[in-house]
Design an enzyme around this catalytic site. Structure first.
Site, PDB file in Angstrom:
ATOM      1  N   CYS A 134       0.807  -0.218   1.798  1.00 24.72           N
ATOM      2  CA  CYS A 134       1.251  -0.130   3.188  1.00 24.72           C
ATOM      3  C   CYS A 134       2.770  -0.050   3.259  1.00 24.72           C
ATOM      4  CB  CYS A 134       0.737  -1.332   3.970  1.00 24.72           C
ATOM      5  SG  CYS A 134       1.332  -1.350   5.662  1.00 24.72           S
ATOM      6  N   CYS A 137       4.427  -1.972   6.093  1.00 22.12           N
ATOM      7  CA  CYS A 137       4.432  -3.431   5.917  1.00 22.12           C
ATOM      8  C   CYS A 137       5.518  -3.848   4.916  1.00 22.12           C
ATOM      9  CB  CYS A 137       3.095  -3.940   5.371  1.00 22.12           C
ATOM     10  SG  CYS A 137       1.651  -3.241   6.139  1.00 22.12           S
ATOM     11  N   ASP A 138       5.641  -3.093   3.828  1.00 22.56           N
ATOM     12  CA  ASP A 138       6.432  -3.577   2.694  1.00 22.56           C
ATOM     13  C   ASP A 138       7.681  -2.757   2.374  1.00 22.56           C
ATOM     14  OD1 ASP A 138       4.485  -5.550   2.334  1.00 22.56           O
ATOM     15  OD2 ASP A 138       3.246  -4.203   1.152  1.00 22.56           O
TER      16      ASP A 138
END
Ligand code: NDP
Length: 328
Positions: A134, A137-138
């Site tokens: 992701c 997300c990261d």
């Protein structure tokens, strides 16, 4: 005995929330079980440019927050508890979640799909420590770092393009020499000076030092040649698999694990409907998921109406023909 609800919706992505909006407006008082990723896959995307109604792009999480607020406005209840087990042979249907058994006359399954992984041991070991599925997300954690993105579809192109906001370089590793991604996404990635491509290659190992990713071993699938690329992070963008584990043995699934539906959102069990990516292996778009969520709510409403008028306990099952040819 817990109360029996008219409708429970499993999943709070575009399909589940659209079903909730329609069902709540039809006064079915739906309960939505959030699932492990409230808001679904769109909460892990950045700009959504193809959802009708937004001339300018809207961010995925913002779109889902709006859908949720819209569902809440009409009285949808939410429970943050993924369904752990279901019994679809019982009437009412039993949903086991958060230590409780919930009972419902109708069920909409909108549990979506999750990112696929490569399945190599080093990937599992380093997931969350330099290996991710992701980018939104990261990606932030990889400022100035060298990254690879695995895959050749829209997800890989989107992730790679997004990651160039943070990374010093992004190498897209694809197992063929032709991309599957749409033309516009390909062109965006190819035009980005930070992105380069390695073709015909599989990641066979993620390398690390003390749990910190340092590189990958690649294998050329045509020549068999092995090579090492030094990088700081790996993003896997190879597609998704439907979240249907708890329905195995209860509902027919296709070979890839998607719930089999017919005549829109009907499953084999009357009163159980499936919508969105959990039953759609072809389109998988936010707008098609939302559309099938709407269909599921209408189908569930019609089914519940049929139950009210059923003459006896054993006829409290809607016949397929009734849904095939609904009255106007
Ligand atoms: P796709 O199935 O389209 O692509 C998956 C890619 O990963 C393919 O290139 C495939 O290779 C590769 N792959 C699959 N398994 C492996 C493996 N084990 N090892 C290495 N490579 C592998 O999935 P996407 O998630 O990219 O897209 C799914 C759908 O979502 C599409 O309809 C897409 O258009 C849509 N989408 C739209 C976006 C947008 O419009 N913003 C963003 C993201 C997705 P191969 O090509 O050889 O099969």
């Amino acid at each position: 005995m817990p109360e029996t609800r008219d409708l429970i919706i499993l999943g709070s992505g575009a399909a589940g929330l659209t079903a909730a909006i329609y069902a709540a407006r039809a006064e079915l008082h739906p309960l939505v079980l959030d699932g492990v990723q409230p808001g679904g896959q769109l909460t892990t995307t950045t700009e959504v440019e193809n959802y009708p109604g937004f001339r300018e792009a809207i961010m995925g999480p913002a779109l889902m927050a709006e859908m949720r607020a819209q569902a809440e406005r009409f009285g949808t209840e939410f429970l943050y508890a993924p369904a752990e087990r279901v019994n679809l042979r019982a009437r009412p249907f039993e949903i086991h979640a958060g230590g409780e058994v919930l009972l419902t006359r109708a069920l909409i399954i909108a549990t979506g799909a999750s990112a696929k992984l490569l399945g190599i041991p080093s990937e599992a070991k380093l997931l969350g420590h330099g290996v991710s599925a992701c980018a939104t997300c990261d990606g932030f954690f990889f400022k100035g770092k060298r990254l690879i993105v695995v895959g050749g579809g829209d997800t890989a192109m989107e992730e790679a393009t997004f990651l160039t906001k943070f990374a010093s370089s992004v190498v897209i590793v694809h197992r063929r020499d032709t991309l599957r991604a749409s033309k516009i996404m390909q062109e965006r990635a190819r035009a980005n000076p930070k992105i380069s491509f390695v073709w015909n290659s599989d990641v066979v190992e993620v390398l690390d030092t003390d749990g910190r990713v340092t590189g990958v071993n690649l294998k050329n699938v045509k020549t068999g040649a092995l090579s090492t690329v030094e990088i700081d992070g790996v993003f896997i963008g190879i597609g998704h698999q439907p979240n249907t584990k708890i329905f195995e043995g209860q509902l027919p699934l296709d070979l890839a694990g998607y719930i089999v539906t017919q005549h829109g959102t009907m499953t084999e069990i009357p009163g159980v409907f499936a919508a969105g990516d959990v039953q759609d292996r072809i389109y998988r778009q936010a707008v098609t998921a939302a559309g099938s969520g709407c269909m599921a709510a209408l189908d569930a409403e019609r089914y519940l109406e049929g139950l009210k008028h059923a003459p006896g306990p054993n006829t409290a099952v809607m016949r397929l023909e009734e849904l095939k040819a609904p009255s106007a």
